[in-house]
Design an enzyme around this catalytic site. Structure first.
Site, PDB file in Angstrom:
ATOM      1  N   GLU A  92      -1.410  17.035 -11.690  1.00 57.75           N
ATOM      2  CA  GLU A  92      -2.404  17.864 -11.010  1.00 57.75           C
ATOM      3  C   GLU A  92      -1.926  18.257  -9.611  1.00 57.75           C
ATOM      4  OE1 GLU A  92      -6.007  15.675 -10.760  1.00 57.75           O
ATOM      5  OE2 GLU A  92      -6.253  15.477 -12.923  1.00 57.75           O
ATOM      6  N   CYS A 116      -6.392   0.840  -8.518  1.00 57.09           N
ATOM      7  CA  CYS A 116      -7.690   0.921  -7.839  1.00 57.09           C
ATOM      8  C   CYS A 116      -8.772   1.051  -8.911  1.00 57.09           C
ATOM      9  CB  CYS A 116      -7.720   2.122  -6.895  1.00 57.09           C
ATOM     10  SG  CYS A 116      -6.433   2.066  -5.621  1.00 57.09           S
ATOM     11  N   GLY A 164      -0.547   9.012  -8.095  1.00 60.40           N
ATOM     12  CA  GLY A 164       0.608   8.170  -7.799  1.00 60.40           C
ATOM     13  C   GLY A 164       0.626   7.655  -6.371  1.00 60.40           C
ATOM     14  N   HIS A 221     -10.235   1.325   2.309  1.00 58.27           N
ATOM     15  CA  HIS A 221     -11.391   1.201   1.417  1.00 58.27           C
ATOM     16  C   HIS A 221     -12.170  -0.103   1.505  1.00 58.27           C
ATOM     17  CE1 HIS A 221      -9.932   4.933  -0.033  1.00 58.27           C
ATOM     18  NE2 HIS A 221      -8.986   4.453  -0.808  1.00 58.27           N
ATOM     19  N   ASN A 297     -16.426  10.402  -5.609  1.00 54.57           N
ATOM     20  CA  ASN A 297     -16.579  11.330  -6.727  1.00 54.57           C
ATOM     21  C   ASN A 297     -16.723  10.517  -8.003  1.00 54.57           C
ATOM     22  OD1 ASN A 297     -16.655  14.143  -6.280  1.00 54.57           O
ATOM     23  ND2 ASN A 297     -14.529  14.132  -5.609  1.00 54.57           N
ATOM     24  N   CYS A 341      -9.259  13.132  -7.826  1.00 52.06           N
ATOM     25  CA  CYS A 341      -7.868  12.894  -8.208  1.00 52.06           C
ATOM     26  C   CYS A 341      -7.773  12.274  -9.601  1.00 52.06           C
ATOM     27  CB  CYS A 341      -7.215  11.973  -7.177  1.00 52.06           C
ATOM     28  SG  CYS A 341      -5.462  11.757  -7.439  1.00 52.06           S
TER      29      CYS A 341
END
Length: 355
Positions: A92, A116, A164, A221, A297, A341
């Site tokens: 992408e 993740c 990645g 995060h 998202n 992503c």
């Protein structure tokens, strides 16, 4: 054996290769100009390069190693491209439009091994690294798409935040950065390029020692090891203490601001206590720190996670600012398409398997 992408050569490597194969030094500048200024689709378009040199390039390199599989365009002008590589793998690339220019988010690997637990990219494990040419070609494909539409603007910013872990493909990443930054070609300013890492501390040291002045972002995060390990497996190998030592070294060497990315997960990492912990974690270098709060998202495969409530995002933001931390909220581009992503790639692979 398939031919290599011509975009995989930095200017210096192209010059050395041409000289090694009997060409004059000036030939590299000619070819580079055709590649990046005139953005050719065929070597035969180089009308000031002799036929023997053109044939030499055609015998050894290609201009195209991927084709456009799907293109999604959002109402806000964001465009998501799904490219199919020569080996059939999918990657992408996203074009985003901002008031300051056009930014492209590039992918550096086929799949991701970071693990993740909230991310669509990691649903499919890493199968290989992208070559530097395949990363550069993403930029070229987007720019050529803009050219074909008659848009006069050029890609001005790059974020290496696609599928990645960039630092897990370090050498190809660096060749890519030097190629797109080269002022003889695309000339995308180093300060307009941001590389995001999940926290490979040993590579942050190496990156700090490199003279290139691109921006660094860290996907943090969570402000403590217990929580970060729960949502990011990479924290087992590079816990926060080890990560922050590499950050200290980077700041000492570069004296450049670091962006900390912080995904906002409802009732997971969005409480006031995490905001206070985060502020304490980076307070000693807060003058060189910026926190990017990212509303999550939603991903179908990760039903345990939801986006933080707007009022909790606001409260988190206010706590950080009250504690002297520079921060902002990054609302997503392409909300009406598969812009998170890895989402589009994951959906397409699932669809292919169902046929």
């Amino acid at each position: 054996m398939s031919k290599s992408s011509i975009y995989g050569l930095t200017y210096e490597k192209l010059k050395d290769w041409l000289i090694e194969h009997g060409e004059k030094r000036f030939r590299a500048e000619q070819v580079w100009n055709w590649l990046y200024k005139k953005r050719i689709n065929s070597f035969d378009e180089m009308n000031n390069v002799n036929q023997s040199a053109i044939q030499l390039l055609k015998d050894n390199f290609v201009l195209h190693t991927m084709g456009e599989e799907i293109r999604q365009e959002s109402q806000d002008g964001t465009i998501k491209f799904l490219f199919k590589l020569e080996d059939g793998n999918l990657i992408e690339t996203v074009l985003m439009r901002f008031h300051y220019g056009l930014s492209v988010c590039v992918t550096t690997q086929v799949g991701c091994n970071i693990g993740c637990t909230f991310c669509a990219s990691g649903l499919l494990r890493k199968s290989r690294d992208l070559s530097s040419g395949e990363v550069v070609e993403q930029i070229m494909n987007v720019q050529k798409h803009l050219d074909e539409r008659g848009e006069k603007d050029r890609v001005s910013h790059i974020v290496v935040m696609g599928i990645g872990e960039p630092f897990d493909n370090y050498n190809n990443l660096m060749d890519f950065l030097y190629t797109v930054n080269d002022d003889r070609g695309l000339n995308i300013g180093a300060r307009h390029i941001t590389v995001s890492t999940s926290g490979l501390a040993h590579k942050i040291y190496e990156f700090a020692d490199d003279p290139i002045q691109v921006n660094l972002a860290i996907s943090l995060h969570a402000p403590n090891d217990e929580l970060r390990t729960k949502i990011m497996k990479i924290n087992r190998a590079f816990p926060i203490d080890k990560l922050m030592k590499s950050v200290d070294y980077y700041l000492q060497k570069k004296n450049r601001r670091i962006t900390y990315e912080y995904i906002m997960l409802d009732d997971v990492n969005d409480h006031k206590k995490e905001a206070i912990e985060l502020a304490n974690l980076i307070k000693n270098h807060r003058h060189l720190a910026y926190v990017n709060l990212i509303p999550y998202n939603t991903v179908d495969e990760h039903i345990d996670y939801r986006r933080s409530k707007s009022e909790n995002i606001q409260a988190f933001y206010e706590t950080l600012t009250e504690l002297g931390i520079n921060c902002g909220v990054r609302w997503e581009n392409g909300a009406d398409i598969d812009a998170a992503c890895g989402q589009l790639r994951s959906k397409q692979i699932k669809k292919s398997k169902a046929v």
